[in-house]
Scaffold this motif. Structure first.
Motif, PDB file in Angstrom:
ATOM      1  N   GLY A  65      -5.603  89.422  40.776  1.00 25.26           N
ATOM      2  CA  GLY A  65      -4.226  88.950  40.935  1.00 25.26           C
ATOM      3  C   GLY A  65      -3.839  88.509  42.333  1.00 25.26           C
ATOM      4  N   TYR A  66      -4.724  88.677  43.312  1.00 28.67           N
ATOM      5  CA  TYR A  66      -4.387  88.176  44.657  1.00 28.67           C
ATOM      6  C   TYR A  66      -4.235  86.661  44.607  1.00 28.67           C
ATOM      7  N   ARG A  67      -3.215  86.152  45.303  1.00 26.97           N
ATOM      8  CA  ARG A  67      -3.002  84.694  45.364  1.00 26.97           C
ATOM      9  C   ARG A  67      -2.884  84.193  46.801  1.00 26.97           C
ATOM     10  N   LEU A  79       1.119  65.271  59.316  1.00 31.11           N
ATOM     11  CA  LEU A  79       0.116  64.524  58.541  1.00 31.11           C
ATOM     12  C   LEU A  79      -0.089  65.108  57.139  1.00 31.11           C
ATOM     13  N   GLY A  80       0.549  66.233  56.871  1.00 36.12           N
ATOM     14  CA  GLY A  80       0.437  66.846  55.543  1.00 36.12           C
ATOM     15  C   GLY A  80      -0.849  67.647  55.357  1.00 36.12           C
ATOM     16  N   LEU A  81      -1.543  67.924  56.460  1.00 38.53           N
ATOM     17  CA  LEU A  81      -2.805  68.677  56.334  1.00 38.53           C
ATOM     18  C   LEU A  81      -2.560  70.184  56.263  1.00 38.53           C
ATOM     19  N   THR A  82      -1.353  70.590  56.607  1.00 40.53           N
ATOM     20  CA  THR A  82      -0.936  71.976  56.416  1.00 40.53           C
ATOM     21  C   THR A  82       0.546  71.979  56.086  1.00 40.53           C
ATOM     22  N   LYS A  83       0.954  72.893  55.176  1.00 38.16           N
ATOM     23  CA  LYS A  83       2.374  72.883  54.783  1.00 38.16           C
ATOM     24  C   LYS A  83       3.235  73.503  55.865  1.00 38.16           C
ATOM     25  N   SER A  84       2.652  74.488  56.584  1.00 39.49           N
ATOM     26  CA  SER A  84       3.422  75.062  57.688  1.00 39.49           C
ATOM     27  C   SER A  84       2.491  75.495  58.804  1.00 39.49           C
ATOM     28  N   ILE A  85       3.097  75.724  59.967  1.00 42.86           N
ATOM     29  CA  ILE A  85       2.312  76.112  61.148  1.00 42.86           C
ATOM     30  C   ILE A  85       2.919  77.357  61.773  1.00 42.86           C
ATOM     31  N   PHE A 139      -2.146  80.596  48.129  1.00 39.58           N
ATOM     32  CA  PHE A 139      -1.593  80.398  49.472  1.00 39.58           C
ATOM     33  C   PHE A 139      -2.727  80.671  50.458  1.00 39.58           C
ATOM     34  N   ILE A 140      -3.160  79.616  51.160  1.00 36.50           N
ATOM     35  CA  ILE A 140      -4.328  79.735  52.032  1.00 36.50           C
ATOM     36  C   ILE A 140      -3.932  79.561  53.500  1.00 36.50           C
ATOM     37  N   ASP A 155      -1.950  75.998  53.440  1.00 33.38           N
ATOM     38  CA  ASP A 155      -0.540  76.381  53.324  1.00 33.38           C
ATOM     39  C   ASP A 155       0.004  76.784  54.691  1.00 33.38           C
ATOM     40  N   LEU A 156      -0.875  77.380  55.500  1.00 33.42           N
ATOM     41  CA  LEU A 156      -0.433  77.860  56.812  1.00 33.42           C
ATOM     42  C   LEU A 156      -1.585  77.771  57.802  1.00 33.42           C
ATOM     43  N   PHE A 157      -1.297  77.179  58.948  1.00 33.18           N
ATOM     44  CA  PHE A 157      -2.308  77.054  60.011  1.00 33.18           C
ATOM     45  C   PHE A 157      -1.749  77.763  61.245  1.00 33.18           C
ATOM     46  N   LEU A 158      -2.502  78.732  61.755  1.00 32.65           N
ATOM     47  CA  LEU A 158      -2.012  79.550  62.869  1.00 32.65           C
ATOM     48  C   LEU A 158      -2.847  79.345  64.123  1.00 32.65           C
ATOM     49  N   ILE A 159      -2.210  79.431  65.288  1.00 34.65           N
ATOM     50  CA  ILE A 159      -2.961  79.576  66.546  1.00 34.65           C
ATOM     51  C   ILE A 159      -3.424  81.034  66.567  1.00 34.65           C
ATOM     52  N   HIS A 160      -4.741  81.268  66.604  1.00 34.01           N
ATOM     53  CA  HIS A 160      -5.274  82.622  66.405  1.00 34.01           C
ATOM     54  C   HIS A 160      -4.836  83.601  67.510  1.00 34.01           C
ATOM     55  N   TRP A 161      -4.949  83.162  68.778  1.00 33.66           N
ATOM     56  CA  TRP A 161      -4.547  84.001  69.924  1.00 33.66           C
ATOM     57  C   TRP A 161      -3.854  83.114  70.953  1.00 33.66           C
ATOM     58  N   PRO A 162      -2.939  83.698  71.744  1.00 32.70           N
ATOM     59  CA  PRO A 162      -2.218  82.866  72.724  1.00 32.70           C
ATOM     60  C   PRO A 162      -3.031  82.615  73.988  1.00 32.70           C
ATOM     61  N   ILE A 163      -4.292  82.288  73.813  1.00 33.47           N
ATOM     62  CA  ILE A 163      -5.154  82.006  74.959  1.00 33.47           C
ATOM     63  C   ILE A 163      -6.203  80.968  74.548  1.00 33.47           C
TER      64      ILE A 163
END
Ligand SMILES: NC(=O)c1ccc[n+]([C@@H]2O[C@H](COP(=O)([O-])OP(=O)(O)OC[C@H]3O[C@@H](n4cnc5c(N)ncnc54)[C@H](OP(=O)(O)O)[C@@H]3O)[C@@H](O)[C@H]2O)c1
Length: 240
Positions: free
Chosen positions: A30-32, A140-146, A66-67, A98-106
């Motif tokens: 059931g994980y999504r 560009l639509g390559l990620t829904k959010s950042i 949700f990736i 769905d979400l693209f994150l900056i992994h660390w602030p460095i």
């Protein structure tokens, strides 16, 4: 975003058949919502698990999931952000995140994907150009959010001061022994969703400790509630 996510980081960081099987089983259970990163080596098995999950009918399409993936420090340079996301999408065999994150602030010396990063390779991040690269990815639509990860209140404020698209999420360590009170208040006020990693204190991994899982008070609470400590630690943050 499904509230509970399935983390795919396992050391040593490498693509493995075990990861693919674990992810498939998680989808079946059931994980999504799945959390990966270019550093983890789990983008490829996650992508393969998604294709298989669709083909055997566990989910209708990738849109059911949700990736999240993350930009590694060596790609945290303005001109490397978009190519890094394109590489992640290729590994995942997906058209969008769905979400693209900056992994660390460095940032770190371009080209290397190593952990831990050698001290001499660390470089202060140019937030302006890196965040502009992240915004471009969303446009560009390559990620829904950042969003970002491991950012303090001060660093979030720095980004918010010039961002055209504010970060949607800050993913940080958060568990009963690391409650992030100040950061939670700041994020609530700023409309940034704070998400928790290592909700069990990262027992059994290369970092973190057993302090959460072996905490006496938490064990008593779990016993009194007839739940496992893991259920209490995770559920506690979701009001259950
Ligand atoms: N953004 C970041 O910088 C960052 C950093 C770290 C993690 N993360 C993300 O967060 C995810 C999870 O974090 P994490 O792996 O560090 O820590 P965690 O989820 O707190 O801990 C994982 C460990 O908890 C134990 N465990 C899991 N389920 C359990 C259960 N039901 N009962 C008892 N023990 C249980 C396992 O230990 P045993 O192996 O001993 O069974 C497992 O190795 C990662 O996969 C990754 O996606 C992100």
């Amino acid at each position: 975003m499904a509230r509970l996510g399935f983390g795919t980081a396992a050391f040593p960081f490498e693509a493995s058949e075990v990861a693919k099987k674990a992810i498939l089983q998680a989808i079946e259970l059931g994980y999504r919502h799945f959390d990966t990163a270019s550093l983890y080596g789990s983008e490829q098995p996650l992508g393969e698990a998604i294709i298989e999950a669709v083909s055997v009918g566990l989910i209708k399409s990738r849109d059911d999931l949700f990736i999240t993936s993350k930009l590694w420090c060596s790609d945290a340079h303005g001109d490397r952000v978009l190519p890094a996301l394109q590489r992640s999408l290729q590994n995942l065999k997906l058209e969008y995140l769905d979400l693209f994150l900056i992994h660390w602030p460095i940032s770190s010396k371009p080209g290397a994907y190593e952990f831990p990063i050698k001290e001499e390779d660390l470089i202060p991040m140019d937030f302006n150009t890196v965040w502009a690269g992240m915004e471009e990815c969303q446009r560009l639509g390559l990620t829904k959010s950042i969003g970002v990860s491991n950012f303090s209140c001060k660093k979030l404020a720095d980004i918010l001061a010039f961002a055209k698209i504010p970060p949607a999420v800050n993913q940080v360590e958060m568990n009963p022994l690391c409650r992030q009170k100040k950061l939670r208040e700041f994020c609530n006020e700023s409309g940034i969703l704070l998400t928790a990693y290592s909700p069990l204190g990262a027992k059994g991994t290369i970092w973190g400790s057993n302090k959460v899982m072996e905490n006496e008070v938490l064990n008593e609470i779990a016993k009194a509630k007839g739940k496992t400590l893991a259920q209490c630690s995770i559920g506690g943050y979701h009001g259950h």
